[in-house]
Write a protein that holds these residues in place. Structure first.
Motif, PDB file in Angstrom:
ATOM      1  N   LEU A 406       0.897  -1.192   0.033  1.00 49.98           N
ATOM      2  CA  LEU A 406       0.211  -0.136   0.059  1.00 49.98           C
ATOM      3  C   LEU A 406       0.889   1.315   0.036  1.00 49.98           C
ATOM      4  O   LEU A 406       1.884   1.319   0.553  1.00 49.98           O
ATOM      5  N   PHE A 407       0.351   2.207  -0.712  1.00 47.10           N
ATOM      6  CA  PHE A 407       1.322   3.709  -0.861  1.00 47.10           C
ATOM      7  C   PHE A 407      -0.284   4.621  -0.667  1.00 47.10           C
ATOM      8  O   PHE A 407      -1.218   4.282  -0.402  1.00 47.10           O
ATOM      9  N   PHE A 408       0.291   5.944  -0.418  1.00 45.94           N
ATOM     10  CA  PHE A 408      -0.709   6.722  -0.460  1.00 45.94           C
ATOM     11  C   PHE A 408      -0.226   8.161  -1.031  1.00 45.94           C
ATOM     12  O   PHE A 408       0.759   8.752  -1.106  1.00 45.94           O
ATOM     13  N   SER A 409      -1.341   8.864  -1.494  1.00 43.64           N
ATOM     14  CA  SER A 409      -0.980  10.417  -1.994  1.00 43.64           C
ATOM     15  C   SER A 409      -1.091  11.406  -0.697  1.00 43.64           C
ATOM     16  O   SER A 409      -2.314  10.859   0.184  1.00 43.64           O
ATOM     17  N   ALA A 410      -0.769  12.428  -0.973  1.00 40.92           N
ATOM     18  CA  ALA A 410      -1.190  13.420   0.050  1.00 40.92           C
ATOM     19  C   ALA A 410      -0.810  14.678  -0.145  1.00 40.92           C
ATOM     20  O   ALA A 410       0.230  15.240  -1.347  1.00 40.92           O
ATOM     21  N   TRP A 411      -1.437  15.961   0.152  1.00 41.02           N
ATOM     22  CA  TRP A 411      -1.229  17.101   0.115  1.00 41.02           C
ATOM     23  C   TRP A 411      -1.149  17.743   1.286  1.00 41.02           C
ATOM     24  O   TRP A 411      -2.091  17.804   2.321  1.00 41.02           O
ATOM     25  N   PHE A 412      -0.392  18.512   1.644  1.00 39.77           N
ATOM     26  CA  PHE A 412      -0.244  19.312   2.892  1.00 39.77           C
ATOM     27  C   PHE A 412       0.319  20.705   2.532  1.00 39.77           C
ATOM     28  O   PHE A 412       1.089  21.193   1.852  1.00 39.77           O
ATOM     29  N   GLY A 413      -0.606  21.505   3.363  1.00 41.46           N
ATOM     30  CA  GLY A 413      -0.199  23.065   3.276  1.00 41.46           C
ATOM     31  C   GLY A 413       0.050  23.618   4.657  1.00 41.46           C
ATOM     32  O   GLY A 413      -0.444  23.202   5.997  1.00 41.46           O
ATOM     33  N   LEU A 414       0.725  24.679   5.125  1.00 39.91           N
ATOM     34  CA  LEU A 414       0.811  25.251   6.055  1.00 39.91           C
ATOM     35  C   LEU A 414       0.579  27.024   5.983  1.00 39.91           C
ATOM     36  O   LEU A 414       1.335  27.508   5.244  1.00 39.91           O
ATOM     37  N   TRP A 415      -0.348  27.220   6.561  1.00 37.62           N
ATOM     38  CA  TRP A 415      -0.885  28.799   6.342  1.00 37.62           C
ATOM     39  C   TRP A 415      -0.469  29.796   7.421  1.00 37.62           C
ATOM     40  O   TRP A 415      -0.649  29.307   8.746  1.00 37.62           O
ATOM     41  N   ASP A 416       0.041  30.933   6.949  1.00 36.70           N
ATOM     42  CA  ASP A 416       0.487  31.773   8.120  1.00 36.70           C
ATOM     43  C   ASP A 416      -0.453  33.015   7.929  1.00 36.70           C
ATOM     44  O   ASP A 416      -0.370  33.891   6.991  1.00 36.70           O
ATOM     45  N   PRO A 417      -1.479  33.182   9.059  1.00 38.03           N
ATOM     46  CA  PRO A 417      -2.478  34.329   8.987  1.00 38.03           C
ATOM     47  C   PRO A 417      -1.807  35.744   8.811  1.00 38.03           C
ATOM     48  O   PRO A 417      -2.305  36.430   7.926  1.00 38.03           O
ATOM     49  N   PRO A 418      -1.042  36.256   9.487  1.00 36.64           N
ATOM     50  CA  PRO A 418      -0.342  37.397   9.430  1.00 36.64           C
ATOM     51  C   PRO A 418       0.227  37.938   8.296  1.00 36.64           C
ATOM     52  O   PRO A 418      -0.109  38.880   7.350  1.00 36.64           O
ATOM     53  N   THR A 419       0.836  36.963   7.523  1.00 35.08           N
ATOM     54  CA  THR A 419       1.586  37.332   6.100  1.00 35.08           C
ATOM     55  C   THR A 419       0.494  36.909   5.024  1.00 35.08           C
ATOM     56  O   THR A 419       0.697  37.196   3.896  1.00 35.08           O
ATOM     57  N   ARG A 420      -0.426  35.812   5.534  1.00 29.65           N
ATOM     58  CA  ARG A 420      -1.626  35.277   4.390  1.00 29.65           C
ATOM     59  C   ARG A 420      -0.640  34.481   3.225  1.00 29.65           C
ATOM     60  O   ARG A 420      -1.258  33.894   2.273  1.00 29.65           O
TER      61      ARG A 420
END
Length: 540
Positions: A406-420
């Motif tokens: 088994l394997f998996f796909s993934a999408w990962f984001g990290l959002w910084d609200p002050p700088t948007r």
């Protein structure tokens, strides 16, 4: 044997196995600490911790009534917890073995193999206890594998093939084994041994390494390459005691490696351990006959497991910076999709979605393990949450060959609200889609491969600014791999066209309306794959 005696025996065996795992992990920790190998020390410490975490739930699961036995409802939750701990522990052992493949660290492989054997034995014992039910009578004294139980249940006899080019060694070992009640055949080299195994199965092979013609290494390679024979247990007994020879035999699939001047008590223990595993496998084969009558019970357990998987999905939240909405539609009782969002202590917000290949129990168990791994990351250390870093760490821990392909796909984001600013990376996943009022949809593409396929891939990160009142959509490929009425697949471009039209009409399209629009466009109500669609509504 009474149900209470059965539980007591299982508890004793489990406690012994866990003590073995913890004990060997302690030895590895001391060796790594004494050698100044801090990275391995951390790996071995994590392994020891996972074994200790297994002890309490396993012993409580098999407690007798009146001695802390769980209720039926708690028993189901405890069973799922134990499965999660077992998968995590075995994954950690595989990671430790990969970390020790270099020649400098090969001295650790023998103890790691023992830990892996004890962990697999623990999993087999747990599975076997569940399949035969502790309240049932013991199976017949003679199993389908031909292994016979003596009056003392700890004494097992079986068929053993002794492979050695030295006739004196063969005869000495044969007489020793026959006195213990085993049925013994001899072979003078690897080729003769393979021929004997092809004619009739053996429970165990005792193998010398240095032989003319086909030596022990070549025999192991050919044995493990043949599907019908690869599960045959092999214990190497050789005068070669170099660590390189030991490590090579273990890598080729040998169960254990003993010196020629072995302690008979140790050899007997190793043989009985192999025969016990064969006996359990034979009982498991017999238990398959009862599967038809257990279908309703299995369906009910799958439903409960599906509820548990769904309970791990995040609450829909409304924070000052954004609100979330999502829809999750597994294609069967259990699905391999998972997603979440986490606010770090420095105010940044992690957004992620993953999709395990396949469907059903295996995919669901793997997705649960990955979610638990992500949830365990400390929120006070933002460096661990960097998209590229976290995907690389997951790729190192969840190798395809260790997860039943088994394997998996993934999408990962990290959002910084002050700088948007949103920093993101992907692993074989569909692009995230950013909907900004009054502008065409923007797809946030990524270049990384799916997790678990390549050994050391890179997961490049990108950045984009999130305008006010925007919506970010994360989704699994099931939402556009749906067939139209004419049999054609909808496809990603047509799905994006549907999403773009909705956003143009309503500004911020809700996830329910997106799914309804896809169903209407395809003339279908049911999807063929798991469906996950998460919407992040900024400044809403």
């Amino acid at each position: 044997m009474s149900p209470q005696d059965s539980r007591t025996r299982v508890r004793h065996e489990i406690r012994t196995l866990l003590n073995h795992i913890v004990g060997y992990a302690d030895i590895l920790l001391e060796d790594a600490s004494g050698s100044g190998e801090s990275e391995l020390e951390a790996v071995f410490g994590d392994l020891r911790g996972k074994a200790l975490a297994l002890r309490e739930p396993l012993l409580r699961f098999f407690a007798n009534p009146g001695e802390g036995a769980p209720s039926e409802r708690d028993r189901e939750a405890l069973k799922r917890q134990i499965y999660g701990f077992l998968y995590d522990a075995i994954a950690q052992i595989q990671a430790a073995k990969r970390a020790c493949q270099s020649e400098d660290y090969s001295r650790y492989l023998a103890d790691l193999q023992k830990i892996l054997e004890a962990s697999n034995r623990t999993a087999e014992l747990f599975e076997s206890a569940l399949s035969r039910a502790l309240d049932a009578e013991d199976p017949s004294e003679k199993t389908s594998s031909g292994i016979e139980e003596a009056e003392d249940p700890s004494r097992l006899t079986g068929s053993i093939l002794v492979v050695d080019d030295d006739a004196f060694n063969r005869e000495l070992l044969t007489r020793h084994l026959e006195r213990q009640g085993h049925r013994v055949r001899q072979a003078s080299d690897g080729a003769e041994a393979l021929s004997a195994l092809e004619r009739s199965p053996f429970d165990l092979v005792l193998l010398d390494v240095m032989m003319p013609g086909m030596n022990g290494y070549q025999f192991l390679e050919r044995l493990k390459s043949r599907p019908r024979l690869r599960d045959t247990h092999v214990i190497v007994i050789s005068a070669l005691e170099e660590s390189g020879s030991v490590a090579r035999c273990l890598r080729l699939g040998a169960e254990d490696y003993l010196p020629r001047e072995f302690d008979p008590v140790v050899l007997r223990a190793r043989i009985e351990s192999c025969l016990e595993r064969n006996r359990l496998r034979a009982r498991e084969r017999l238990s398959l006959q009862a599967l038809a009558a257990a279908q309703r019970q299995l369906a009910d357990e799958l439903r409960r497991a599906a509820e548990y998987v769904r309970s791990l999905l995040p609450r829909k939240v409304r924070w000052r910076e954004l609100r979330t909405d999502w829809i999750f539609l597994p294609s069967r009782d259990l699905g391999g999709d998972a997603f979440g969002y986490t606010r770090l202590e420095d105010g940044r917000i992690a957004l992620y979605l993953l999709d395990v290949s396949g469907h059903g129990i295996e995919a669901a168990l793997l997705s649960v393990s990955i979610l638990n791994r992500i949830h365990s990351l400390p929120r006070s250390e933002p460096g661990l949450w960097d998209p590229g870093r976290i995907l690389s760490d997951l790729n190192a821990s969840y190798r395809q060959e260790d997860q039943n392909n088994l394997f998996f796909s993934a999408w990962f984001g990290l959002w910084d609200p002050p700088t948007r600013v949103l920093r993101y990376a992907g692993a074989g996943a569909p692009p995230a889609v950013l909907a900004v009022p009054g502008t065409p949809l923007k797809t946030l593409e990524s270049q990384g491969p799916a997790v678990g396929i390549e050994d050391s891939p890179t997961f490049p990160c990108s950045e984009t600014e999130i305008p006010r009142n925007s919506v970010l959509y994360l989704f699994s490929d099931g939402i556009y791999e749906i067939r139209r009425e004419d049999g054609r697949i909808l496809g990603l471009p047509d799905f994006l066209a549907i999403l773009g039209e909705l956003c143009l009409r309503s500004g911020q399209a809700g996830v329910e309306s997106v799914v309804d629009a896809v169903r209407a466009a395809c003339g279908r109500t049911l999807f063929e794959d798991d469906i996950s669609l998460a919407g992040f509504y900024f400044d809403a």
